[in-house]
Design a protein around this motif. Structure first.
Motif, PDB file in Angstrom:
ATOM      1  N   ALA A   8      67.554  58.252  39.424  1.00  0.00           N
ATOM      2  CA  ALA A   8      66.415  57.322  39.357  1.00  0.00           C
ATOM      3  C   ALA A   8      66.906  55.877  39.401  1.00  0.00           C
ATOM      4  O   ALA A   8      66.308  55.022  40.065  1.00  0.00           O
ATOM      5  CB  ALA A   8      65.618  57.574  38.077  1.00  0.00           C
ATOM      6  N   LEU A   9      68.030  55.606  38.714  1.00  0.00           N
ATOM      7  CA  LEU A   9      68.600  54.252  38.706  1.00  0.00           C
ATOM      8  C   LEU A   9      69.033  53.846  40.110  1.00  0.00           C
ATOM      9  O   LEU A   9      68.801  52.717  40.542  1.00  0.00           O
ATOM     10  CB  LEU A   9      69.789  54.197  37.737  1.00  0.00           C
ATOM     11  CG  LEU A   9      70.499  52.848  37.579  1.00  0.00           C
ATOM     12  CD1 LEU A   9      69.532  51.770  37.106  1.00  0.00           C
ATOM     13  CD2 LEU A   9      71.675  52.956  36.615  1.00  0.00           C
ATOM     14  N   LYS A  14      68.079  50.629  44.966  1.00  0.00           N
ATOM     15  CA  LYS A  14      67.796  50.570  46.412  1.00  0.00           C
ATOM     16  C   LYS A  14      66.530  49.757  46.662  1.00  0.00           C
ATOM     17  O   LYS A  14      66.478  48.911  47.552  1.00  0.00           O
ATOM     18  CB  LYS A  14      67.608  51.985  46.979  1.00  0.00           C
ATOM     19  CG  LYS A  14      68.894  52.623  47.473  1.00  0.00           C
ATOM     20  CD  LYS A  14      68.624  54.013  48.033  1.00  0.00           C
ATOM     21  CE  LYS A  14      69.918  54.815  48.122  1.00  0.00           C
ATOM     22  NZ  LYS A  14      69.670  56.253  48.285  1.00  0.00           N
ATOM     23  N   GLY A  15      65.495  50.035  45.851  1.00  0.00           N
ATOM     24  CA  GLY A  15      64.222  49.313  45.972  1.00  0.00           C
ATOM     25  C   GLY A  15      64.404  47.822  45.755  1.00  0.00           C
ATOM     26  O   GLY A  15      63.813  46.998  46.462  1.00  0.00           O
ATOM     27  N   MET A  24      58.207  45.287  38.170  1.00  0.00           N
ATOM     28  CA  MET A  24      58.143  46.663  37.661  1.00  0.00           C
ATOM     29  C   MET A  24      59.444  47.424  37.905  1.00  0.00           C
ATOM     30  O   MET A  24      59.875  48.215  37.071  1.00  0.00           O
ATOM     31  CB  MET A  24      56.977  47.426  38.319  1.00  0.00           C
ATOM     32  CG  MET A  24      55.614  47.127  37.719  1.00  0.00           C
ATOM     33  SD  MET A  24      55.495  47.507  35.956  1.00  0.00           S
ATOM     34  CE  MET A  24      55.555  49.289  35.993  1.00  0.00           C
ATOM     35  N   LEU A  25      60.080  47.179  39.061  1.00  0.00           N
ATOM     36  CA  LEU A  25      61.350  47.858  39.361  1.00  0.00           C
ATOM     37  C   LEU A  25      62.463  47.370  38.430  1.00  0.00           C
ATOM     38  O   LEU A  25      63.318  48.148  38.015  1.00  0.00           O
ATOM     39  CB  LEU A  25      61.754  47.635  40.820  1.00  0.00           C
ATOM     40  CG  LEU A  25      61.158  48.601  41.851  1.00  0.00           C
ATOM     41  CD1 LEU A  25      61.653  48.258  43.249  1.00  0.00           C
ATOM     42  CD2 LEU A  25      61.503  50.056  41.530  1.00  0.00           C
ATOM     43  N   HIS A  26      62.443  46.071  38.098  1.00  0.00           N
ATOM     44  CA  HIS A  26      63.432  45.543  37.142  1.00  0.00           C
ATOM     45  C   HIS A  26      63.212  46.169  35.761  1.00  0.00           C
ATOM     46  O   HIS A  26      64.176  46.486  35.064  1.00  0.00           O
ATOM     47  CB  HIS A  26      63.341  44.015  37.056  1.00  0.00           C
ATOM     48  CG  HIS A  26      63.931  43.310  38.241  1.00  0.00           C
ATOM     49  ND1 HIS A  26      65.287  43.272  38.488  1.00  0.00           N
ATOM     50  CD2 HIS A  26      63.341  42.632  39.262  1.00  0.00           C
ATOM     51  CE1 HIS A  26      65.516  42.585  39.600  1.00  0.00           C
ATOM     52  NE2 HIS A  26      64.352  42.185  40.093  1.00  0.00           N
TER      53      HIS A  26
END
Length: 235
Positions: A8-9, A14-15, A24-26
């Motif tokens: 998941a990390l 990658k995102g 949100m990704l951070h």
């Protein structure tokens, strides 16, 4: 498991390579780093999230990461800032209270914050459990038992019953403890704290040391070690 978190990390990273402005990704990266016991990476991820979009989630994550790092002063600054930005947020007040509760000399301040939260939000489970943690840290099991019993008169909750059972078990009131564990599990059969507590209590009542490592546990430990080696390919 650890392998899933590492995967998941890697997706989150990658995102972020595609779009570094996604708060949100951070946040996701920060929470995964916390679970993987990487507080330094978590701090930078939550800081970035907070810069892009200030939120209670970013403040909570940053405070947890600093606490894990042993940086109490930074955790306190972050929690105070959250209360300044969101003065009416219960979560921000609880965050500040929990930072104060970590240090013996500021537990009284923490207690005042939690009591204040309960005045505005009677029955707030997080505030009740935080007050109990302070009583237990102060070795005041009588106050912990009294507080939980009082709140359970008007607040039916499996976590509160389970916590009371744990206090009663520590006070060697095994009969009452077993009753509250059963109530907790009747309200929520998936309550892991109640399941583990009941198992521990049954061992104590049979005169078995619950902290003694059995042969089964040793075998399990070896299996866990094997899994960690298998997962190292994701590092």
């Amino acid at each position: 498991g650890k392998g899933d978190r590492l995967r998941a990390l890697s997706y989150a990273e990658k995102g972020l390579r595609l779009n570094d402005t996604h708060a949100m990704l951070h946040l996701l990266k920060g929470n995964l780093c916390l679970k993987l016991n990487r507080p330094d990476s978590a701090v930078s991820a939550f800081r970035k999230a907070h810069t892009l979009e200030p939120s209670i989630q970013a403040s909570e994550g940053l405070t947890k990461a600093y606490t894990m790092y042993g940086k109490h002063k930074e955790a306190l600054v972050t929690a105070r800032e959250a209360v300044r930005l969101m003065p009416s947020s219960t979560q921000a007040l609880l965050l500040l209270g929990n930072v104060y509760a970590k240090q013996q000399e500021s537990r009284d301040r923490a207690m005042k914050i939690f009591e204040n939260v309960l005045r505005t939000r009677p029955g707030c489970k997080e505030a009740i459990l935080s007050i109990i943690d302070i009583h237990v840290a102060n070795r005041n099991l009588v106050a912990a038992e009294h507080t939980l019993s009082k709140h359970l008169e008007s607040n039916v909750n499996d976590d509160l019953h389970s916590r009371l059972a744990g206090i009663l078990m520590e006070s060697q009131k095994y009969g009452q403890a077993i009753e509250h564990y059963h109530i907790a599990l009747s309200l929520n059969e998936a309550n892991e704290e109640a399941q583990a507590g009941l198992e521990r209590l049954e061992k104590l009542m049979k005169g078995i040391d619950p902290d003694m490592v059995s042969d089964d546990d040793i075998d399990d430990g070896q299996d866990v070690g094997a899994n960690v080696e298998e997962e190292s390919e994701f590092v």
